[in-house]
Write a protein that holds these residues in place. Structure first.
Motif, PDB file in Angstrom:
ATOM      1  N   ALA A 151       0.830  -1.202   0.000  1.00  0.00           N
ATOM      2  CA  ALA A 151       0.000   0.000   0.000  1.00  0.00           C
ATOM      3  C   ALA A 151       0.872   1.262   0.000  1.00  0.00           C
ATOM      4  N   GLU A 152       1.955   1.229   0.769  1.00  0.00           N
ATOM      5  CA  GLU A 152       2.861   2.377   0.841  1.00  0.00           C
ATOM      6  C   GLU A 152       3.543   2.629  -0.505  1.00  0.00           C
ATOM      7  N   HIS A 153       3.971   1.555  -1.163  1.00  0.00           N
ATOM      8  CA  HIS A 153       4.692   1.719  -2.427  1.00  0.00           C
ATOM      9  C   HIS A 153       3.761   2.084  -3.588  1.00  0.00           C
ATOM     10  N   VAL A 154       2.500   1.693  -3.501  1.00  0.00           N
ATOM     11  CA  VAL A 154       1.543   2.141  -4.517  1.00  0.00           C
ATOM     12  C   VAL A 154       1.418   3.662  -4.473  1.00  0.00           C
ATOM     13  N   VAL A 155       1.379   4.223  -3.262  1.00  0.00           N
ATOM     14  CA  VAL A 155       1.303   5.681  -3.114  1.00  0.00           C
ATOM     15  C   VAL A 155       2.567   6.337  -3.668  1.00  0.00           C
ATOM     16  N   ILE A 156       3.733   5.740  -3.342  1.00  0.00           N
ATOM     17  CA  ILE A 156       4.998   6.305  -3.811  1.00  0.00           C
ATOM     18  C   ILE A 156       5.083   6.252  -5.331  1.00  0.00           C
ATOM     19  N   TRP A 157       4.744   5.099  -5.923  1.00  0.00           N
ATOM     20  CA  TRP A 157       4.893   4.925  -7.359  1.00  0.00           C
ATOM     21  C   TRP A 157       3.852   5.698  -8.166  1.00  0.00           C
ATOM     22  N   GLY A 171       2.966   8.685  -7.259  1.00  0.00           N
ATOM     23  CA  GLY A 171       3.314  10.086  -7.104  1.00  0.00           C
ATOM     24  C   GLY A 171       2.647  10.775  -5.941  1.00  0.00           C
ATOM     25  N   GLY A 172       1.721  10.078  -5.269  1.00  0.00           N
ATOM     26  CA  GLY A 172       1.049  10.687  -4.124  1.00  0.00           C
ATOM     27  C   GLY A 172       0.339  11.965  -4.527  1.00  0.00           C
ATOM     28  N   GLN A 173       0.740  13.073  -3.928  1.00  0.00           N
ATOM     29  CA  GLN A 173       0.156  14.377  -4.255  1.00  0.00           C
ATOM     30  C   GLN A 173       0.940  15.101  -5.345  1.00  0.00           C
ATOM     31  N   GLY A 174       2.014  14.460  -5.822  1.00  0.00           N
ATOM     32  CA  GLY A 174       2.850  15.120  -6.828  1.00  0.00           C
ATOM     33  C   GLY A 174       2.928  14.318  -8.109  1.00  0.00           C
ATOM     34  N   LEU A 203      -1.914  -2.092 -10.181  1.00  0.00           N
ATOM     35  CA  LEU A 203      -1.343  -2.547  -8.921  1.00  0.00           C
ATOM     36  C   LEU A 203      -2.095  -1.934  -7.737  1.00  0.00           C
ATOM     37  N   ALA A 204      -2.504  -0.669  -7.877  1.00  0.00           N
ATOM     38  CA  ALA A 204      -3.258  -0.003  -6.809  1.00  0.00           C
ATOM     39  C   ALA A 204      -4.585  -0.713  -6.565  1.00  0.00           C
TER      40      ALA A 204
END
Length: 253
Positions: free
Chosen positions: A18-24, A26-29, A44-45
Motif C-alpha cells: 500500500a505504501e509503495h503504490v502511493v509512492i509509485w 506520485g502521491g500528491q505530486g 497494482l493499486a
C-alpha cells in the motif's frame, strides 16, 4: 529482513505494498520516473486495495474465532463446575438416605470405594503447537482420576535471560490454549504437574520449550531422556510469528 527487497510475511507485505503504490503513483505530486506506466501503477493499486480488504476480513474472522473459543472454554468450565457440585449433592443424598437406587435414577455411576492415593502421576508426552491466531496449544498425557486437575506454569525467555516460573492456569483437561503469549520472546517454556482431590501433588514434568520464530517447536516426556517430538514446520513457525506481529500491531494501534 533488511536484505529483502519485498517483505516475505503477510503482516509486513500488505502495508508495504500500500505504501509503495502511493509512492509509485506520485502521491500528491508527479509520479517518479521508474519505468512503470500509469496503467501498470493503477492496476497494482486496485490489486493492493482488494488485497487489503480481504486481509482485514481475514483478521476480523481470526479475532471472532478467538473470542468464540474463549467463550466456549468459559462456558465449559462453568458447566463442569456446576455438574461437579450437583454430583456432590447426589452423593450426599445417597449417603444420608441410604437408598441404593439413587445412582440408577440419576443414571450416573456411584463413587468407587478406594484407598487414599498418596502419589500423583507426572504428566508426560507434552507437545506445544501454534495456532493461526498466535496462541500456543499445550497438550499432554496423564492418568486422570475423577476430580484431579493439572497445574500449568510458564517461563518466558527474552534476550537469552529466563524469567521466573509463573502460574498460568489450572486445567481439568489434558490440553490448554495460551492466548496471552507476549511478543518479542526467544522462547516460552511450560511445565505441568498433577493435583489430586486429596491435595497430593506430583513432581513437575521436565520443562518443554517452544522456540519463537526459529521454525522449531519441541515436545518431551517427563524424563531426562526426553527427545524432540514432531517439531513445527517452517510454515507453522512463520504463521505464529505473523500472528504475534499482527497482535502486537493491534495493541499498538
Amino acid at each position: 529482513m533488511a536484505n529483502e527487497r519485498v517483505p516475505r510475511t503477510e503482516a509486513e507485505f500488505v502495508p508495504w505494498l500500500a505504501e509503495h503504490v502511493v509512492i509509485w503513483s506520485g502521491g500528491q505530486g508527479t509520479p517518479p520516473s521508474i519505468g512503470l506506466t500509469p496503467t501498470q501503477v493503477a492496476d497494482l493499486a486496485a490489486l493492493s486495495a482488494d488485497l487489503d480488504e480481504k486481509y482485514q476480513s481475514m483478521r476480523d474472522l481470526v479475532a471472532l474465532k478467538k473470542a468464540a473459543r474463549v467463550e466456549k472454554d468459559t462456558a465449559l468450565a462453568a458447566a463442569r463446575a456446576m455438574v461437579g457440585g450437583d454430583i456432590e449433592i447426589i452423593d450426599g443424598f445417597a449417603k444420608t438416605s441410604g437408598d441404593p437406587d439413587v445412582y440408577a435414577r440419576a443414571q450416573i455411576d456411584p463413587p468407587k470405594p478406594g484407598t487414599p492415593r498418596v502419589e500423583a502421576p507426572i504428566p508426560a508426552q507434552v507437545t506445544i503447537t501454534s495456532t493461526t491466531d498466535g496462541a500456543l496449544e499445550v497438550t499432554f498425557k496423564a492418568n486422570k482420576s475423577g476430580g484431579s486437575v493439572f497445574i500449568i506454569e510458564r517461563q518466558l525467555v527474552s534476550g537469552g535471560i529466563a524469567g521466573p516460573w509463573q502460574y498460568a492456569t489450572t486445567s481439568t483437561e489434558k490440553a490448554w490454549l495460551d492466548h496471552a503469549v507476549p511478543t518479542g520472546l526467544d522462547e516460552v517454556r511450560y511445565r505441568i504437574r498433577t493435583k489430586l482431590t486429596n491435595g497430593v501433588l506430583s513432581e513437575w514434568c521436565s520443562p518443554v520449550p517452544f522456540f519463537m520464530g526459529t521454525g522449531s517447536g519441541s515436545s518431551a516426556g517427563s524424563t531426562a531422556s526426553a527427545t524432540d517430538g514432531d517439531g513445527l514446520t517452517i510454515e507453522d513457525a512463520q504463521a505464529l510469528k505473523d500472528a504475534q506481529t499482527a497482535k502486537g500491531a493491534d495493541k499498538a494501534g
